[in-house]
Design an enzyme around this catalytic site. Structure first.
Site, mmCIF file in Angstrom:
data_model
loop_
_atom_site.group_PDB
_atom_site.id
_atom_site.type_symbol
_atom_site.label_atom_id
_atom_site.label_comp_id
_atom_site.label_asym_id
_atom_site.label_seq_id
_atom_site.Cartn_x
_atom_site.Cartn_y
_atom_site.Cartn_z
ATOM 1 C CB CYS A 104 -0.906 -0.015 1.228
ATOM 2 S SG CYS A 104 -1.797 1.530 1.521
ATOM 3 C CB CYS A 107 1.583 4.698 5.737
ATOM 4 S SG CYS A 107 -0.059 4.887 6.468
ATOM 5 C CB CYS A 182 -6.748 1.523 6.418
ATOM 6 S SG CYS A 182 -5.628 2.946 6.438
ATOM 7 C CD GLN A 215 -7.375 20.014 7.977
ATOM 8 O OE1 GLN A 215 -6.813 18.921 7.956
ATOM 9 N NE2 GLN A 215 -6.827 21.112 7.464
ATOM 10 C CE1 TYR A 244 -6.951 29.616 -3.042
ATOM 11 C CE2 TYR A 244 -5.958 30.999 -1.351
ATOM 12 C CZ TYR A 244 -6.040 30.583 -2.670
ATOM 13 O OH TYR A 244 -5.209 31.158 -3.605
ATOM 14 C CD GLU A 268 -13.722 26.892 -1.121
ATOM 15 O OE1 GLU A 268 -13.577 25.998 -1.981
ATOM 16 O OE2 GLU A 268 -12.842 27.203 -0.301
ATOM 17 C CG ASP A 309 -6.697 26.549 4.952
ATOM 18 O OD1 ASP A 309 -5.690 25.894 4.612
ATOM 19 O OD2 ASP A 309 -7.628 26.055 5.618
ATOM 20 C CB CYS A 336 -1.640 20.966 3.499
ATOM 21 S SG CYS A 336 -2.109 21.370 1.809
#
Length: 380
Positions: A104, A107, A182, A215, A244, A268, A309, A336
């Site tokens: 996978c 991660c 998961c 989130q 945003y 937005e 953001d 992010c």
């Protein structure tokens, strides 16, 4: 709100081969520093003399790596550490049986002890800020309440549905690995679906499209709101621009702070999210549209505060210039992607705004992703 790329969903760009393929070849090497993107840098000795971005490794380890992408003509190759000859003290057995080379792709750091994961992310944020913005950051990436040992934190999860069962894609591939559980997903995690769901960040409730953005870490909305408002210190009667804005998470709390004498404008790009922000935040001015295009034609008066953001690619110069044109006393930037953040901070610096404070949060344990919140103010 920032929209992190879906885990394991990255696709390599189609490109023409530049010579013979080296995929499948193995090399013994010492692993170099961590790099942005969930891998470490390995420099192969001559005659190869090539940089390889290697997953499932740790700095300082001696490993056997296998090339997963690369030809004779490529400047760099990609690979996996398929055998560890000398392990780092920070290496652990991955808690998930589906994590590892050729498994996978969701991660990046299951093989790394959790404190060391955060140290790696700290190193990445520092390196990106230094290299792209000329800034020094002495902070540390912080843990966030809401997960146990970095597991069972993901409140929404997207599986690939196949005739054989549920799965996740391999890294940079469309190939599916069947996954019956998961470990970073909560047991009550839901998949994106049409309709409206309600999320709570006390004392407010927020309507969110079931297939829209919110989130995924349960501790994220609260820590981000508290950090943004703590940095901005909004005052009654001030004006705020929320860019945003998503469904209005920051707008709602800004509205509480500036009160009836103040004003909050939320812009937005997603029309559904923008419409929901109007419902979630009675009293704001909500506008749907591309942020750069809306700012180029509307709301050109000064604002006291700005929240940025943006999505993963960052705000970019056109938006940064428009923000600076509004002459805010303070800007809170939620990011992010540390590289995009650093590039935008460099742009702000050329326009007279300096970084005053930055915090990093581990909102995506077991992956390389990290969330940052930066405070900028006018120079002088």
């Amino acid at each position: 709100m920032s929209r992190p790329q879906r885990r394991g969903s990255h696709r390599p760009r189609a490109k023409q081969p530049r010579g013979a393929s080296r995929v499948g070849e193995r090399f013994e090497a010492i692993v170099g520093p961590v790099a942005h993107g969930g891998h470490c840098v390995v420099r192969l000795d001559p005659p190869e003399a090539r940089v390889v971005f290697v997953r499932h490794a740790l700095p300082g380890e001696r490993v056997v790596l296998e090339i997963t992408e690369g030809t004779d003509g490529d400047r760099f190759w990609r690979g996996d550490a398929v055998e560890v000859l000398e392990a780092s003290a920070d290496r652990v057995t991955a808690p998930c049986v589906f994590a590892g080379p050729d498994r996978c792709g969701g991660c990046d750091f299951q093989h790394v002890a959790l404190p060391a994961q955060r140290a790696l992310k700290t190193a990445i944020v520092r390196e990106q800020l230094s290299r792209l913005a000329g800034l020094t950051w002495a902070g540390e990436v912080e843990a966030v309440p809401g997960d146990v040992d970095g597991l069972r934190w993901r409140t929404r999860h997207h599986f690939v549905h196949t005739s054989s069962g549920l799965g996740m894609r391999k890294h940079r591939s469309r190939e599916v690995v069947l996954v019956d559980d998961c470990l970073i997903a909560r047991t009550d995690a839901r998949e994106p679906a049409p309709g409206i769901v309600v999320e709570t960040v006390e004392p407010h409730e927020f309507q969110v499209a079931g297939d829209g953005f919110w989130q995924v870490h349960p501790g994220a909305p609260r820590i981000l709101v508290d950090t943004v408002l703590g940095m901005l210190a909004p005052q009654p009667g001030e004006t705020a621009l929320d860019l945003y804005a998503g469904v209005g998470l920051f707008s709602r709390f800004l509205l509480d702070a500036v009160g009836e004498r103040g004003r909050v404008v939320a812009i937005e790009g997603d029309r559904t999210a923008s419409d929901l922000s109007g419902r979630n935040c009675p009293g704001i001015t909500a506008r749907a549209g591309s942020v750069d295009e809306v700012l180029a034609t509307s709301f050109d008066q000064p604002f006291d505060l700005v929240v940025l953001d943006p999505p993963r690619e960052g705000a970019r110069r056109a938006v940064v210039e428009q923000v600076v044109d509004r002459a805010p006393r303070a800007v809170a930037y939620v990011a992010c992607d540390p590289a995009a953040l650093a590039r935008d901070l460099a742009t702000f610096a050329t326009l007279g705004y300096e970084l005053q404070e930055l915090r990093g949060f581990d909102l995506f344990p077991m992956t390389h992703h990290v969330e940052c919140v930066a405070l900028l103010t006018r120079r002088g």
